[in-house]
Motif scaffolding. Structure first.
Motif, PDB file in Angstrom:
ATOM      1  N   GLU A   1      74.632  32.061  57.324  1.00 32.44           N
ATOM      2  CA  GLU A   1      74.173  30.520  56.653  1.00 32.44           C
ATOM      3  C   GLU A   1      73.283  30.960  55.411  1.00 32.44           C
ATOM      4  O   GLU A   1      72.537  32.007  55.543  1.00 32.44           O
ATOM      5  CB  GLU A   1      73.601  29.739  57.400  1.00 32.44           C
ATOM      6  N   SER A   2      73.067  30.262  54.304  1.00 28.22           N
ATOM      7  CA  SER A   2      72.196  30.692  53.224  1.00 28.22           C
ATOM      8  C   SER A   2      70.921  30.594  53.551  1.00 28.22           C
ATOM      9  O   SER A   2      69.984  31.307  52.762  1.00 28.22           O
ATOM     10  CB  SER A   2      72.696  29.809  52.064  1.00 28.22           C
ATOM     11  N   LEU A   3      70.556  29.754  54.711  1.00 28.97           N
ATOM     12  CA  LEU A   3      69.130  29.548  54.932  1.00 28.97           C
ATOM     13  C   LEU A   3      69.006  29.800  56.415  1.00 28.97           C
ATOM     14  O   LEU A   3      69.810  29.516  57.179  1.00 28.97           O
ATOM     15  CB  LEU A   3      68.829  27.964  54.732  1.00 28.97           C
TER      16      LEU A   3
ATOM     17  N   GLU B   1      63.851  29.535  53.514  1.00 27.62           N
ATOM     18  CA  GLU B   1      64.331  30.745  53.020  1.00 27.62           C
ATOM     19  C   GLU B   1      64.099  31.912  53.975  1.00 27.62           C
ATOM     20  O   GLU B   1      62.859  32.336  54.443  1.00 27.62           O
ATOM     21  CB  GLU B   1      63.627  31.022  51.494  1.00 27.62           C
TER      22      GLU B   1
ATOM     23  N   ASN C   1      66.407  39.459  55.884  1.00 20.39           N
ATOM     24  CA  ASN C   1      67.690  39.873  55.270  1.00 20.39           C
ATOM     25  C   ASN C   1      68.133  41.252  55.599  1.00 20.39           C
ATOM     26  O   ASN C   1      69.140  41.708  55.660  1.00 20.39           O
ATOM     27  CB  ASN C   1      67.468  39.647  53.617  1.00 20.39           C
TER      28      ASN C   1
END
Length: 449
Positions: free
Chosen positions: A293-295, A421, A427
């Motif tokens: 997912e982006s978040l 975030e 990441n």
């Protein structure tokens, strides 16, 4: 070699370590001594410990020259992710921490540019002091010859040995790093089940070079990609796939069932379950059926009612678990992916910390440590019995974990879901920093031109 021969059941080859087990005798093999080239005796013991699962303990003794050698080899499977331990050693107590080190582990001390590469030493169950002592002894063995041939080199090595001795005695603080792509090494946390502020544990995806070191074919990723393309044309949602594998406990042939499942108000996941008919071991594992997912997602549940324990929980392999009231934190990668209930998740945590902790057995167990772990187990039981109200936090930077909302589609008053975030480090752990997904086709075209 009577232990290894005959039609003995697979499940009894690796036996639990027990002083009362009279049948647990090592196999003795006459073998050549590499020190004096006379015949000595090698003893092999196939056993099972909680952390290493199956291991092979070998010990060689030569009566002619007195030379001995011992080593440990993992007989279990390679873990899905590599593991990296970084410990800030500040005292003699830290130097005495126990370490499980496999053949593939790399040991590093950045402060003195010291490194023991992978596959240069045999696996061992030792301490940080033991690793340093073994290095000192190895360097001192050739010093007389070095002093005769090159006095300057011998002097530098003497200085380096002095540094190692200072670290071994706990006089100088340093950073101890143990990096194992097989995921089977371990550094003791004396504060378990609480978090150790000086110890950082990181799980990561192996590189192609590390897969090659472990003997894993690099073509597996290409094969999986081709199989995925072929399966995209089929609807597998109502079909249970089955493939052959080995039992993670007894290594006997077993079948693993796999199915694509749609979780309401969430997404598709892949559930895999293995049932071994030889030893009765059962296990299940969950993989996300979608992308990262982006978040990131942080789910907080206030457990106040016994009915909360029946909630479905999907914990991905990238999800960490925190219980603030118990000062307990479980990093991502531990327990793997699971699709269970809240009650089942708490029982798995108790089993991992208390029942399956390798440092609760044998000489490595102290009364203070055992009392801490038993107290933690009692608190988990109190939570399950409804005598203690706590908060459970699921923190998944990949956003692929889920906790059932019994009030859906309305908001759950006891549960909050926060999107955030990801940090650069998160990441990096997910392998997203070096992943390029924009303008890929344009770059490929320009390269061909």
């Amino acid at each position: 070699m009577s232990v290894l021969s005959g039609p003995r059941p697979v499940s009894s080859v690796f036996r639990e370590i027990s002083a009362e087990d009279e049948e647990q005798q090592p196999a003795e093999i006459e073998s050549l001594c590499m020190n004096c080239y006379e015949n000595g005796v090698t003893r092999l013991l196939l056993t099972r410990v909680p952390f290493f699962r199956e291991i092979i303990v070998s010990s060689f003794t030569c009566d002619s020259c007195g030379w001995t050698n011992t080593e440990i080899q993992s007989a279990g499977r390679i873990q899905e992710q590599g593991v990296r331990y970084s410990l800030s050693v500040r005292s003699k107590r830290d130097v005495n921490r126990e370490v499980v080190k496999t053949d593939y582990a790399t040991t590093c001390i950045p402060e003195i540019d010291f490194e023991i590469p992978a596959c240069t030493q045999k696996g061992a169950l030792t301490t940080i002091e033991g690793i340093l002592e073994r290095t000192i002894v190895g360097l001192q063995q050739e010093q007389p010859l070095r002093r005769a041939e090159n006095a300057e080199v011998a002097k530098k090595i003497d200085e380096f040995i002095a540094k190692l001795q200072s670290l071994k005695d706990g006089e100088t603080p340093f950073t101890f790093i143990l990096d194992d792509p097989s995921g089977n090494s371990f550094v003791e946390n004396p504060f378990a089940p609480q978090k150790d502020e000086d110890l950082t544990v990181t799980h990561y995806r192996r590189s192609k070079e590390q897969d090659s070191l472990l003997g894993i074919e690099s073509s597996i990723g290409q094969q999986n990609s081709e199989e995925k393309k072929e399966s995209d044309a089929e609807d597998l949602r109502d079909e249970v796939l089955q493939f052959q594998t080995n039992c993670p406990e007894c290594n006997a042939p077993a079948a693993t069932n796999m199915k694509l499942v749609q979780i309401p108000h969430f997404k598709e996941v892949i559930i895999m379950a293995t049932n071994c008919e030889a030893c009765g071991h059962r296990t299940n594992e969950v993989k996300s059926g979608g992308a990262v997912e982006s978040l990131g997602t942080r789910i907080t549940l206030h457990i106040i009612d016994p009915s909360d324990f029946t909630r479905d929980v999907l914990k991905s392999e990238t999800c960490g678990i925190t219980i603030p009231e118990l000062e307990f934190e479980l990093g991502m990668g531990a327990l793997g992916g699971k699709f269970t209930t809240l009650e089942g998740l708490l029982k798995d945590i108790r089993d991992l910390v208390v029942d399956k902790n390798p440092f609760t057995l044998g000489d490595s167990c102290t009364s203070d440590r055992m009392e801490k772990l038993q107290e933690f187990g009692r608190k988990i039981d109190q939570i399950l019995e409804g005598q203690m109200k706590v908060h459970l936090i699921l923190d998944d930077p990949a956003g692929n974990s889920y906790l059932q909302n019994v009030y859906a589609p309305e908001q759950d008053p006891e549960m909050t879901v926060d999107k955030y975030e990801r940090s650069f480090e998160q990441n990096e752990d997910l392998g997203l920093n070096d992943m390029k997904t924009e303008g890929y086709e344009e770059n490929v075209t320009s390269c061909h031109c």
